[in-house]
Structure formats: C-alpha cells, structure tokens
Design a protein around this motif. Structure first.
Motif, PDB file in Angstrom:
ATOM      1  N   SER A  53       0.824  -1.216   0.000  1.00  0.00           N
ATOM      2  CA  SER A  53       0.000   0.000   0.000  1.00  0.00           C
ATOM      3  C   SER A  53       0.856   1.265   0.000  1.00  0.00           C
ATOM      4  O   SER A  53       0.365   2.343  -0.298  1.00  0.00           O
ATOM      5  CB  SER A  53      -0.900   0.060   1.229  1.00  0.00           C
ATOM      6  OG  SER A  53      -1.615  -1.123   1.396  1.00  0.00           O
ATOM      7  N   ASN A 245      -6.181  -4.767   0.420  1.00  0.00           N
ATOM      8  CA  ASN A 245      -5.573  -3.432   0.507  1.00  0.00           C
ATOM      9  C   ASN A 245      -4.750  -3.170  -0.758  1.00  0.00           C
ATOM     10  O   ASN A 245      -4.547  -4.086  -1.568  1.00  0.00           O
ATOM     11  CB  ASN A 245      -4.649  -3.394   1.730  1.00  0.00           C
ATOM     12  CG  ASN A 245      -3.497  -4.377   1.565  1.00  0.00           C
ATOM     13  OD1 ASN A 245      -3.730  -5.570   1.464  1.00  0.00           O
ATOM     14  ND2 ASN A 245      -2.280  -3.878   1.500  1.00  0.00           N
ATOM     15  N   GLY A 246      -4.209  -1.980  -0.872  1.00  0.00           N
ATOM     16  CA  GLY A 246      -3.349  -1.675  -2.020  1.00  0.00           C
ATOM     17  C   GLY A 246      -3.031  -0.202  -2.109  1.00  0.00           C
ATOM     18  O   GLY A 246      -3.605   0.614  -1.385  1.00  0.00           O
ATOM     19  N   GLY A 248      -2.193   3.697  -4.053  1.00  0.00           N
ATOM     20  CA  GLY A 248      -2.767   4.585  -5.067  1.00  0.00           C
ATOM     21  C   GLY A 248      -4.185   5.020  -4.783  1.00  0.00           C
ATOM     22  O   GLY A 248      -4.735   4.822  -3.685  1.00  0.00           O
ATOM     23  N   CYS A 276      -9.369  -1.765   3.472  1.00  0.00           N
ATOM     24  CA  CYS A 276      -8.638  -0.561   3.065  1.00  0.00           C
ATOM     25  C   CYS A 276      -8.918  -0.189   1.598  1.00  0.00           C
ATOM     26  O   CYS A 276     -10.010   0.269   1.310  1.00  0.00           O
ATOM     27  CB  CYS A 276      -7.162  -0.696   3.375  1.00  0.00           C
ATOM     28  SG  CYS A 276      -6.453   0.897   3.832  1.00  0.00           S
ATOM     29  N   LEU A 277      -7.988  -0.418   0.655  1.00  0.00           N
ATOM     30  CA  LEU A 277      -8.325  -0.104  -0.742  1.00  0.00           C
ATOM     31  C   LEU A 277      -9.541  -0.920  -1.165  1.00  0.00           C
ATOM     32  O   LEU A 277     -10.420  -0.419  -1.889  1.00  0.00           O
ATOM     33  CB  LEU A 277      -7.137  -0.407  -1.658  1.00  0.00           C
ATOM     34  CG  LEU A 277      -7.335  -0.045  -3.129  1.00  0.00           C
ATOM     35  CD1 LEU A 277      -7.352   1.464  -3.339  1.00  0.00           C
ATOM     36  CD2 LEU A 277      -6.241  -0.660  -4.013  1.00  0.00           C
ATOM     37  N   GLN A 280     -12.550   0.842   0.050  1.00  0.00           N
ATOM     38  CA  GLN A 280     -12.842   2.039  -0.752  1.00  0.00           C
ATOM     39  C   GLN A 280     -13.468   1.650  -2.096  1.00  0.00           C
ATOM     40  O   GLN A 280     -14.414   2.300  -2.562  1.00  0.00           O
ATOM     41  CB  GLN A 280     -11.548   2.826  -0.967  1.00  0.00           C
ATOM     42  CG  GLN A 280     -10.944   3.340   0.348  1.00  0.00           C
ATOM     43  CD  GLN A 280      -9.475   3.741   0.222  1.00  0.00           C
ATOM     44  OE1 GLN A 280      -8.847   3.504  -0.808  1.00  0.00           O
ATOM     45  NE2 GLN A 280      -8.927   4.343   1.271  1.00  0.00           N
ATOM     46  N   ASN A 318      -3.480   2.648   7.596  1.00  0.00           N
ATOM     47  CA  ASN A 318      -2.562   3.116   6.558  1.00  0.00           C
ATOM     48  C   ASN A 318      -3.369   3.508   5.334  1.00  0.00           C
ATOM     49  O   ASN A 318      -3.574   2.715   4.436  1.00  0.00           O
ATOM     50  CB  ASN A 318      -1.567   2.013   6.182  1.00  0.00           C
ATOM     51  CG  ASN A 318      -0.801   2.376   4.936  1.00  0.00           C
ATOM     52  OD1 ASN A 318      -0.636   3.561   4.642  1.00  0.00           O
ATOM     53  ND2 ASN A 318      -0.349   1.381   4.196  1.00  0.00           N
ATOM     54  N   HIS A 319      -3.855   4.742   5.340  1.00  0.00           N
ATOM     55  CA  HIS A 319      -4.569   5.197   4.143  1.00  0.00           C
ATOM     56  C   HIS A 319      -4.493   6.714   3.992  1.00  0.00           C
ATOM     57  O   HIS A 319      -4.368   7.435   4.976  1.00  0.00           O
ATOM     58  CB  HIS A 319      -6.036   4.741   4.170  1.00  0.00           C
ATOM     59  CG  HIS A 319      -6.826   5.274   5.336  1.00  0.00           C
ATOM     60  ND1 HIS A 319      -7.886   6.131   5.171  1.00  0.00           N
ATOM     61  CD2 HIS A 319      -6.720   5.076   6.656  1.00  0.00           C
ATOM     62  CE1 HIS A 319      -8.390   6.427   6.369  1.00  0.00           C
ATOM     63  NE2 HIS A 319      -7.707   5.799   7.280  1.00  0.00           N
ATOM     64  N   GLY A 320      -4.534   7.153   2.723  1.00  0.00           N
ATOM     65  CA  GLY A 320      -4.483   8.581   2.425  1.00  0.00           C
ATOM     66  C   GLY A 320      -5.758   9.036   1.744  1.00  0.00           C
ATOM     67  O   GLY A 320      -5.949  10.224   1.487  1.00  0.00           O
ATOM     68  N   PHE A 321      -6.613   8.068   1.396  1.00  0.00           N
ATOM     69  CA  PHE A 321      -7.932   8.352   0.841  1.00  0.00           C
ATOM     70  C   PHE A 321      -8.966   7.813   1.824  1.00  0.00           C
ATOM     71  O   PHE A 321      -8.648   6.989   2.679  1.00  0.00           O
ATOM     72  CB  PHE A 321      -8.115   7.667  -0.522  1.00  0.00           C
ATOM     73  CG  PHE A 321      -7.203   8.200  -1.597  1.00  0.00           C
ATOM     74  CD1 PHE A 321      -7.650   9.172  -2.489  1.00  0.00           C
ATOM     75  CD2 PHE A 321      -5.895   7.743  -1.713  1.00  0.00           C
ATOM     76  CE1 PHE A 321      -6.804   9.672  -3.475  1.00  0.00           C
ATOM     77  CE2 PHE A 321      -5.036   8.236  -2.695  1.00  0.00           C
ATOM     78  CZ  PHE A 321      -5.497   9.197  -3.579  1.00  0.00           C
ATOM     79  N   HIS A 360      -6.810  -1.936   9.280  1.00  0.00           N
ATOM     80  CA  HIS A 360      -6.164  -3.192   8.890  1.00  0.00           C
ATOM     81  C   HIS A 360      -6.350  -4.231   9.992  1.00  0.00           C
ATOM     82  O   HIS A 360      -5.546  -4.280  10.922  1.00  0.00           O
ATOM     83  CB  HIS A 360      -4.671  -2.961   8.621  1.00  0.00           C
ATOM     84  CG  HIS A 360      -4.418  -2.376   7.277  1.00  0.00           C
ATOM     85  ND1 HIS A 360      -4.043  -3.123   6.184  1.00  0.00           N
ATOM     86  CD2 HIS A 360      -4.527  -1.112   6.832  1.00  0.00           C
ATOM     87  CE1 HIS A 360      -3.922  -2.347   5.123  1.00  0.00           C
ATOM     88  NE2 HIS A 360      -4.200  -1.116   5.494  1.00  0.00           N
TER      89      HIS A 360
HETATM   90  N1  LIG Z   1      -3.697   0.401   2.859  1.00  0.00           N
HETATM   91  C1  LIG Z   1      -4.436   0.643   1.806  1.00  0.00           C
HETATM   92  O1  LIG Z   1      -5.075  -0.235   1.234  1.00  0.00           O
HETATM   93  C2  LIG Z   1      -4.414   2.053   1.289  1.00  0.00           C
HETATM   94  C3  LIG Z   1      -5.561   2.389   0.352  1.00  0.00           C
HETATM   95  C4  LIG Z   1      -5.338   3.641  -0.478  1.00  0.00           C
HETATM   96  N2  LIG Z   1      -4.201   3.492  -1.334  1.00  0.00           N
HETATM   97  C5  LIG Z   1      -5.189   4.845   0.425  1.00  0.00           C
HETATM   98  O2  LIG Z   1      -4.107   5.382   0.568  1.00  0.00           O
HETATM   99  O3  LIG Z   1      -6.135   5.270   1.024  1.00  0.00           O
END
Ligand SMILES: NC(=O)CC[C@H](N)C(=O)O
Length: 389
Positions: A53, A245-246, A248, A276-277, A280, A318-321, A360
């Motif tokens: 991620s 998760n992932g 971007g 997480c991703l 979203q 751990n996320h920015g979105f 997570h």
């Molecule tokens: N840990 C994740 O899956 C991060 C999800 C996405 N890339 C975000 O930054 O929000």
C-alpha cells in the motif's frame, strides 16, 4: 558533542514548497520522488516498508529507534520494500534481536531503497500536517553533491497519487493458492490443513498477513491478480470474495476493479469482504465516492468505533484516501467510524453479507482487536452455504 562544523550532509529531502531538510543518507544511493507521509507506529518498520500500500510514498517514522530489531524475511509483507524511501530521526540502531538475519541499512542498500537519518522528525511531521501529504524528492549521495533547485523542481513536477493506479504494479503476475496461517509460537507459520471455505482474494497489493488471517479463519485462499474479471473469479466457484488493501487512488484502480465488483454483487449472493483499498472500491461499486485526506492515517493505535455495538477497537491504519460517508447511498450502512477525525471506517450492504473496513484487521504491525472481522466473514460464508444446502 558532535563536531557540527565538519558535518557534511549525505542526503537531502526537498519539498515541493522549497523547504529542504539535510541529513545522513543510508541504504541505496540515488534519488526518488514521492508523496511524504508519517507513521506513528512504535514497532514494525519492516512490515510498514514492505506493505505494498506504500507504493509511491516515502515514510517518516515518528518513533526514533528504527533498526533495533533488524530485518528477517519472515516479517516481509511482500518480497521487498515497496515504500519509496524512509525518513528517521537518528542513524539506524544496530540490530539486536534473535530473529534478525540482516541489518536494516544493508537490507535497504540491497533492495534499492533510499533513507535519510538525522532529521528532526517532529518538525517534519508538523510540516506534513500543515502542507498535507507533500510531494518530495529524496536524494542520497555519499559525496554530498546536491542540486537542490533541481530536486525541488522534480518534487513540483510530480503528478501525485490522485488519479494514480499503482495496484497494477504491485499485484501478483499469476494466481496462486495460500494456506499459511498466523504466527504461532514455537512453530512459526502453521499451515491450514482443514479449510472450511473457498475464498478468492483479489490482490491489489495484498499484505501476507491478511492472507494468513484468512487461512487462520478457516479459508482455502486462491489469490488472483488485480485485473481479474468477474468470470475469472466465479470460475473458482468461491464461497466468498475478498478485496485486498493496495496503493494509489481507489478511483483510478476502480476503473477496472469496480465493474468486476459490481458484477459479483449483481449476479451472485456471495459474501464479500474488503480491507482498506478493498473497502474504498467496494464503496465505489455501491455508488459512494472517495476523497483524498489531508495527511491520512498511518499508525498502529487508531481508535475505531463499531457504531452498532459502541465498542472501540484499537487498530492499524494506513490510508491517504477515505470513503465520503455523506455519499453512501440508501441501503449502505456506515458501520465503523474513526474516533480521531470521524472519518468513515466501515460499511455494509443492508441485508447482504457484504462488508468492508478501512482499518487493517490483520495488524502487522499493530493490535489484533479487529481479527473478529475475518471470523465474521467466515461465519457469513458458513451461513450462506447452509442456506444453499
Ligand atoms: N492500505 C491501503 O489499502 C491504502 C488504500 C489507499 N491506497 C489509500 O491510501 O487510502
């Protein structure tokens, strides 16, 4: 006292707004451009650096003792570090742990990751909060030759994570089976030999410990690449679908992932669980929207409340979105909320075993309060199998 007059910096962190931090480089030499975030976890720097991620991001560690547990392949969340670089307060501490097989410095050099030490990480963290996930260039040159203007210009020129699909770069090339369970003393990682549920996990940048948690919850896991179609998923005849998760922007990755998720939702009654991703993108598939946060959530002690029970779990984040809770359509229920800033941390589709969370639950590093979510997914698969029978 250190002889500061003769200190010659060997690394330089240049921010798009022109702020420059100098320090002592370690790990690989060269330069890289990325988004800068900070992580407040006190342990688990190796798991953080290898979490897919973090592609496209440089991590500032607010905890100052980094390096003291060394590195061991057993703790990798994927093959190699994925985060673009590392910022720490001091030179890395020497490894002092029986599980360590390599020094942090040597591992970073071998795997081509740049790091900078000697940084006032408290000041830098305030900058990250003030500017909001700044774009930066990080350079390491043992001779200390830096073209600071060029570094600032490259940070400014970088397009940023918004609109960027990085899942395609970190996903697996081919599908594979997974049966390793969570760490158990003294045997390490035992194998799941008697699975009860067949799960297809879509790998947008999956952490190994998520797959282990699925196996520990009784799943026989088949991992498919991020671009898998609904037909490819259903060809495995799964009892449930997991969305990983992932890295971007979820909206960019969602261009191919969301139609697949929608087809699964529209044509089957299968349990679906996302982290997480994956959370979203499930929200996008259900018609909600995601937003870029100011500086995101990256740490191992984030309180999250499950709305229905009022219970608070301490979680890894751990996320920015984030999913914009205001945009959740009717029939999609907000289940979890961050007690730090009220942002959305979970949803479920009313009347269906379809749910996801922002935190997570596999921890790694972090507390294991949220493991119940894997069990909930397993229970949902058990219940839907009973209905069919
Ligand atoms: N840990 C994740 O899956 C991060 C999800 C996405 N890339 C975000 O930054 O929000």
């Amino acid at each position: 006292m250190a002889d500061t007059a003769s200190f010659k910096p060997t690394a330089c962190l240049a921010m798009a707004d022109g702020t420059v931090f100098y320090g002592a480089g370690f790990g690989a030499t060269g330069q890289t451009v990325a988004e800068l975030c900070f992580n407040t976890a006190m342990t688990g720097y190796q798991e953080i650096m290898t979490d897919p991620s973090y592609a496209g991001q440089i991590v500032t560690f607010t905890f100052p003792h980094i390096g003291n547990t060394g590195v061991t392949p057993e703790d990798d969340e994927t093959g190699n570090p994925v985060a673009a670089g590392m910022v720490v307060k001091w030179d890395p501490t020497l490894a002092s742990n029986w599980r360590s097989t390599e020094e942090l410095k040597d591992w970073l050099t071998r795997t081509g990751r740049i790091a900078i030490g000697g940084i006032d990480t408290r000041r830098l963290t305030r900058e990250i909060r003030r500017q909001g996930a700044p774009h930066v260039a990080l350079a390491h040159d043992p001779d200390g030759n830096f073209d600071v203007e060029a570094l600032v210009a490259s940070a400014r020129a970088w397009a940023g994570l918004e609109g960027m699909d990085l899942a395609k770069e970190v996903t697996c090339a081919q599908s594979y089976r997974w049966n390793e369970m969570r760490w158990a003393w003294p045997d390490g990682y035992p194998k799941q030999t008697n699975p009860a549920h067949k799960v297809v996990a879509i790998d947008y940048g999956a952490k190994r410990n998520i797959l282990r948690c699925l196996a520990s919850a009784g799943c026989d896991v088949t991992v498919l690449p991020a671009t898998a179609t609904a037909e490819e998923v259903l060809a495995h005849n799964p009892d449930g679908v997991f969305l990983s998760n992932g890295p971007g922007d979820p909206a960019a990755t969602g261009e191919y992932a969301v139609p697949m998720i929608k087809t699964i939702l529209d044509t089957t009654e299968l349990p679906v669980f996302g982290i997480c991703l994956g959370h979203q993108m499930l929200a996008l598939a259900l018609g909600a929207k995601t937003i870029k946060m100011n500086h995101g959530h990256h740490g191992a002690n984030h309180p999250v409340k499950e709305i229905q029970t009022g219970k608070v779990e301490i979680t890894s984040m751990n996320h920015g979105f984030a999913v914009d809770a205001q945009t959740l359509p009717e029939g999609v229920v907000e289940t979890h909320v961050s007690l730090f800033d009220g942002s959305n941390c979970g949803i479920r589709l009313d009347g269906r075993p379809v749910f996801s969370v922002q935190q997570h639950p596999e921890a790694s590093p972090g507390p294991q309060d949220s493991f119940y979510l894997f069990e909930r997914f397993a229970e949902a698969m058990a219940a839907s199998n009973t209905v069919e029978a």
